[in-house]
Motif scaffolding. Sequence first.
Motif, PDB file in Angstrom:
ATOM      1  N   LEU A  44      29.046  30.070 -14.378  1.00 59.44           N
ATOM      2  CA  LEU A  44      28.558  30.101 -12.997  1.00 59.44           C
ATOM      3  C   LEU A  44      28.261  31.524 -12.559  1.00 59.44           C
ATOM      4  O   LEU A  44      28.877  32.468 -13.053  1.00 59.44           O
ATOM      5  N   PRO A  45      27.352  31.700 -11.584  1.00 57.87           N
ATOM      6  CA  PRO A  45      27.203  33.017 -10.955  1.00 57.87           C
ATOM      7  C   PRO A  45      28.520  33.376 -10.234  1.00 57.87           C
ATOM      8  O   PRO A  45      29.341  32.487 -10.002  1.00 57.87           O
ATOM      9  N   SER A  46      28.699  34.656  -9.884  1.00 61.70           N
ATOM     10  CA  SER A  46      29.985  35.057  -9.283  1.00 61.70           C
ATOM     11  C   SER A  46      30.171  34.480  -7.884  1.00 61.70           C
ATOM     12  O   SER A  46      31.301  34.301  -7.438  1.00 61.70           O
ATOM     13  N   THR A  47      29.078  34.199  -7.199  1.00 58.94           N
ATOM     14  CA  THR A  47      29.221  33.479  -5.923  1.00 58.94           C
ATOM     15  C   THR A  47      28.237  32.311  -5.877  1.00 58.94           C
ATOM     16  O   THR A  47      27.102  32.415  -6.359  1.00 58.94           O
ATOM     17  N   VAL A  48      28.697  31.213  -5.302  1.00 56.54           N
ATOM     18  CA  VAL A  48      27.822  30.061  -5.038  1.00 56.54           C
ATOM     19  C   VAL A  48      28.114  29.661  -3.598  1.00 56.54           C
ATOM     20  O   VAL A  48      29.258  29.344  -3.248  1.00 56.54           O
ATOM     21  N   ASP A  49      27.110  29.717  -2.739  1.00 57.03           N
ATOM     22  CA  ASP A  49      27.354  29.416  -1.321  1.00 57.03           C
ATOM     23  C   ASP A  49      27.594  27.931  -1.087  1.00 57.03           C
ATOM     24  O   ASP A  49      28.381  27.569  -0.226  1.00 57.03           O
ATOM     25  N   ALA A  50      26.906  27.097  -1.841  1.00 57.22           N
ATOM     26  CA  ALA A  50      27.172  25.659  -1.761  1.00 57.22           C
ATOM     27  C   ALA A  50      26.691  25.013  -3.050  1.00 57.22           C
ATOM     28  O   ALA A  50      25.673  25.425  -3.617  1.00 57.22           O
ATOM     29  N   ALA A  51      27.468  24.011  -3.519  1.00 57.96           N
ATOM     30  CA  ALA A  51      27.092  23.281  -4.737  1.00 57.96           C
ATOM     31  C   ALA A  51      26.803  21.839  -4.346  1.00 57.96           C
ATOM     32  O   ALA A  51      27.441  21.291  -3.441  1.00 57.96           O
ATOM     33  N   PHE A  52      25.845  21.230  -5.036  1.00 57.47           N
ATOM     34  CA  PHE A  52      25.399  19.867  -4.709  1.00 57.47           C
ATOM     35  C   PHE A  52      25.468  19.025  -5.981  1.00 57.47           C
ATOM     36  O   PHE A  52      24.847  19.367  -6.985  1.00 57.47           O
ATOM     37  N   ILE A  53      26.241  17.936  -5.928  1.00 60.81           N
ATOM     38  CA  ILE A  53      26.397  17.066  -7.106  1.00 60.81           C
ATOM     39  C   ILE A  53      25.631  15.769  -6.843  1.00 60.81           C
ATOM     40  O   ILE A  53      25.959  15.023  -5.917  1.00 60.81           O
ATOM     41  N   SER A  54      24.606  15.498  -7.670  1.00 67.67           N
ATOM     42  CA  SER A  54      23.709  14.371  -7.394  1.00 67.67           C
ATOM     43  C   SER A  54      24.364  13.024  -7.636  1.00 67.67           C
ATOM     44  O   SER A  54      24.130  12.078  -6.882  1.00 67.67           O
ATOM     45  N   HIS A  55      25.167  12.901  -8.705  1.00 72.19           N
ATOM     46  CA  HIS A  55      25.830  11.621  -8.968  1.00 72.19           C
ATOM     47  C   HIS A  55      26.912  11.792 -10.013  1.00 72.19           C
ATOM     48  O   HIS A  55      26.991  12.826 -10.685  1.00 72.19           O
ATOM     49  N   ALA A  56      27.727  10.742 -10.151  1.00 70.56           N
ATOM     50  CA  ALA A  56      28.921  10.832 -10.995  1.00 70.56           C
ATOM     51  C   ALA A  56      28.663  10.354 -12.419  1.00 70.56           C
ATOM     52  O   ALA A  56      29.165   9.323 -12.849  1.00 70.56           O
ATOM     53  N   HIS A  57      27.848  11.108 -13.166  1.00 76.07           N
ATOM     54  CA  HIS A  57      27.750  10.957 -14.610  1.00 76.07           C
ATOM     55  C   HIS A  57      28.113  12.309 -15.203  1.00 76.07           C
ATOM     56  O   HIS A  57      27.767  13.348 -14.632  1.00 76.07           O
ATOM     57  N   LEU A  58      28.779  12.292 -16.381  1.00 78.75           N
ATOM     58  CA  LEU A  58      29.334  13.536 -16.939  1.00 78.75           C
ATOM     59  C   LEU A  58      28.299  14.637 -17.122  1.00 78.75           C
ATOM     60  O   LEU A  58      28.609  15.808 -16.946  1.00 78.75           O
ATOM     61  N   ASP A  59      27.054  14.263 -17.461  1.00 80.74           N
ATOM     62  CA  ASP A  59      26.049  15.307 -17.697  1.00 80.74           C
ATOM     63  C   ASP A  59      25.602  15.975 -16.400  1.00 80.74           C
ATOM     64  O   ASP A  59      24.914  16.998 -16.421  1.00 80.74           O
ATOM     65  N   HIS A  60      26.015  15.432 -15.266  1.00 81.65           N
ATOM     66  CA  HIS A  60      25.668  16.022 -13.964  1.00 81.65           C
ATOM     67  C   HIS A  60      26.874  16.630 -13.234  1.00 81.65           C
ATOM     68  O   HIS A  60      26.705  17.522 -12.417  1.00 81.65           O
ATOM     69  N   MET A  61      28.086  16.077 -13.479  1.00 82.15           N
ATOM     70  CA  MET A  61      29.251  16.562 -12.731  1.00 82.15           C
ATOM     71  C   MET A  61      30.431  16.997 -13.580  1.00 82.15           C
ATOM     72  O   MET A  61      31.426  17.456 -13.048  1.00 82.15           O
ATOM     73  N   GLY A  62      30.297  16.856 -14.926  1.00 78.01           N
ATOM     74  CA  GLY A  62      31.460  17.041 -15.806  1.00 78.01           C
ATOM     75  C   GLY A  62      32.120  18.405 -15.722  1.00 78.01           C
ATOM     76  O   GLY A  62      33.288  18.560 -16.069  1.00 78.01           O
ATOM     77  N   MET A  63      31.418  19.432 -15.247  1.00 81.15           N
ATOM     78  CA  MET A  63      32.010  20.780 -15.138  1.00 81.15           C
ATOM     79  C   MET A  63      32.371  21.136 -13.702  1.00 81.15           C
ATOM     80  O   MET A  63      32.789  22.267 -13.428  1.00 81.15           O
ATOM     81  N   SER A  64      32.224  20.208 -12.768  1.00 83.06           N
ATOM     82  CA  SER A  64      32.410  20.580 -11.355  1.00 83.06           C
ATOM     83  C   SER A  64      33.807  21.130 -11.015  1.00 83.06           C
ATOM     84  O   SER A  64      33.902  21.969 -10.109  1.00 83.06           O
ATOM     85  N   PRO A  65      34.902  20.755 -11.716  1.00 79.69           N
ATOM     86  CA  PRO A  65      36.198  21.369 -11.364  1.00 79.69           C
ATOM     87  C   PRO A  65      36.199  22.896 -11.518  1.00 79.69           C
ATOM     88  O   PRO A  65      36.962  23.582 -10.843  1.00 79.69           O
ATOM     89  N   VAL A  66      35.323  23.419 -12.389  1.00 81.76           N
ATOM     90  CA  VAL A  66      35.253  24.872 -12.585  1.00 81.76           C
ATOM     91  C   VAL A  66      34.823  25.577 -11.296  1.00 81.76           C
ATOM     92  O   VAL A  66      35.158  26.741 -11.058  1.00 81.76           O
ATOM     93  N   LEU A  67      34.103  24.841 -10.440  1.00 84.62           N
ATOM     94  CA  LEU A  67      33.665  25.429  -9.157  1.00 84.62           C
ATOM     95  C   LEU A  67      34.855  25.817  -8.280  1.00 84.62           C
ATOM     96  O   LEU A  67      34.730  26.662  -7.392  1.00 84.62           O
ATOM     97  N   CYS A  68      36.018  25.203  -8.536  1.00 91.88           N
ATOM     98  CA  CYS A  68      37.207  25.529  -7.733  1.00 91.88           C
ATOM     99  C   CYS A  68      37.713  26.941  -8.030  1.00 91.88           C
ATOM    100  O   CYS A  68      38.565  27.457  -7.320  1.00 91.88           O
ATOM    101  N   ARG A  69      37.206  27.588  -9.103  1.00 95.65           N
ATOM    102  CA  ARG A  69      37.601  28.978  -9.394  1.00 95.65           C
ATOM    103  C   ARG A  69      36.887  29.958  -8.479  1.00 95.65           C
ATOM    104  O   ARG A  69      37.305  31.107  -8.349  1.00 95.65           O
ATOM    105  N   LEU A  70      35.760  29.534  -7.908  1.00 96.06           N
ATOM    106  CA  LEU A  70      35.013  30.427  -7.012  1.00 96.06           C
ATOM    107  C   LEU A  70      35.630  30.342  -5.622  1.00 96.06           C
ATOM    108  O   LEU A  70      36.029  29.265  -5.187  1.00 96.06           O
ATOM    109  N   PRO A  71      35.688  31.473  -4.921  1.00 96.39           N
ATOM    110  CA  PRO A  71      36.272  31.401  -3.593  1.00 96.39           C
ATOM    111  C   PRO A  71      35.395  30.583  -2.644  1.00 96.39           C
ATOM    112  O   PRO A  71      34.197  30.847  -2.533  1.00 96.39           O
ATOM    113  N   LYS A  72      35.988  29.579  -2.046  1.00 96.14           N
ATOM    114  CA  LYS A  72      35.407  28.875  -0.893  1.00 96.14           C
ATOM    115  C   LYS A  72      34.127  28.060  -1.128  1.00 96.14           C
ATOM    116  O   LYS A  72      33.520  27.599  -0.180  1.00 96.14           O
ATOM    117  N   THR A  73      33.682  27.896  -2.390  1.00 96.81           N
ATOM    118  CA  THR A  73      32.444  27.115  -2.579  1.00 96.81           C
ATOM    119  C   THR A  73      32.651  25.658  -2.160  1.00 96.81           C
ATOM    120  O   THR A  73      33.570  24.999  -2.644  1.00 96.81           O
TER     121      THR A  73
END
Length: 410
Positions: A44-73
């Motif tokens: 991921l870039p060092s900051t992401v102001d907002a992330a958008f997940i289109s739907h719950a299939h692994l190829d679209h959301m499977g890495m989304s927990p990593v977004l919790c490492r960024l502050p406040k995204t």
Amino acid sequence: MELQFLGGASEVGSLGLVARDQGRTLLFDYGITPSDPPTYPRPLPSTVDAAFISHAHLDHMGMSPVLCRLPKTRIVATPVTGAVTELLARDNLKVARLEGYLAPYTGEEIRALNDRFQSIDKRGSYRHHGIDVSLHPAGHIPGATMFLYHGSKDLLFSGDVLRIPTHLVPPAEPPECDVLVLESTYAGREHEDRTEVERRFRAKVKETVERGGQAIIPAFAVGRAQEVLLALQSTGLDIWLDGMAKKVNSIYQHHLEYLVDGRKFRQALDSVHTVMTSEERRHAAREAEVIITTGGMLDGGPVLAYIAEHRQDSKSSILITGFQVDGSNGRQLLDRGTITVDGVTLRPECEVAKFDFSAHAGHSDLVRTVRESRAKTVVLMHGDERSKLAEALQDEVEVLVPENGHRFEV
Ligand SMILES: [Zn+2]
């Protein structure tokens, strides 16, 4: 506006798109490729102001927990997508541990998702710190949405789209935009007429049961198992359901407004037997007329227990309902008539057939989507045959076919 794919530009998997515009950084989807071993998108870039997940299939959301490492995204998704994302992320972590892969995130990071999700209902809008994004139904599976970002240009991110109605969801409703970032899974390919597929499917299931066999239907837990169940509802057969689809069903039951007919879905769940214990699984393996179960590609899950019970029974059938990736047991069964379990290759004597229940738009529906969007620029993603769609569109609009990592302006 600058765009950059972190993954999933030229392949169906590991999707991630960064959009930089007016001093802000947005992310659309962040998935994995559940291959053996799994593959991941770029960091991921060092900051992401907002992330958008289109739907719950692994190829679209499977890495989304990593977004919790960024502050406040904040992670924007429909409530259904949020709930199923947590379920799939937990299951993905379990699979990584079982298979001995290095897990891409921790259980703690999955738990943190709950605080990061910003649920927006279908057809709603996310407006925060000058970011304005509206949601538009994508068809595909319950909760799937397209995102229309209103920035220096109107950019529509399609996620995965389906333009025909199914038993589960109404068709996609793409809005007009300047730039359309469009999935291309079925570029160059058309689907068989869905009504005809279902007619053949029901006939094959009935034929199997009438000759005294069991119809074993491997199905993906999110979307496909439910679609197949609804397609069989009118048959009055003795249908059993096993695997992770059960958990997905209980999420869908809490969000019936995301289904095309919530009452019909409830009735289907009331009429199906659900396997809850190993005792019931043994019973269902022997007695059920029809079993719908994961894994959809026969690489694990309860489906293997049902095949083990019936593998010497030529009256039974294995009816494939989803895309089978190269290297999967399902692909091997279709191509060579065998599956490999724990290193042992078996040749089931059951009849094998495949039915196209795809939840992706075929080639002409993708072309139609571009035309209806009135976009001046189309960015093709999420497909390994994008050139076929690019050829069909190049006389009408500017078509971009970017590679992963490449930064480009739209
Ligand atoms: Zn999908």
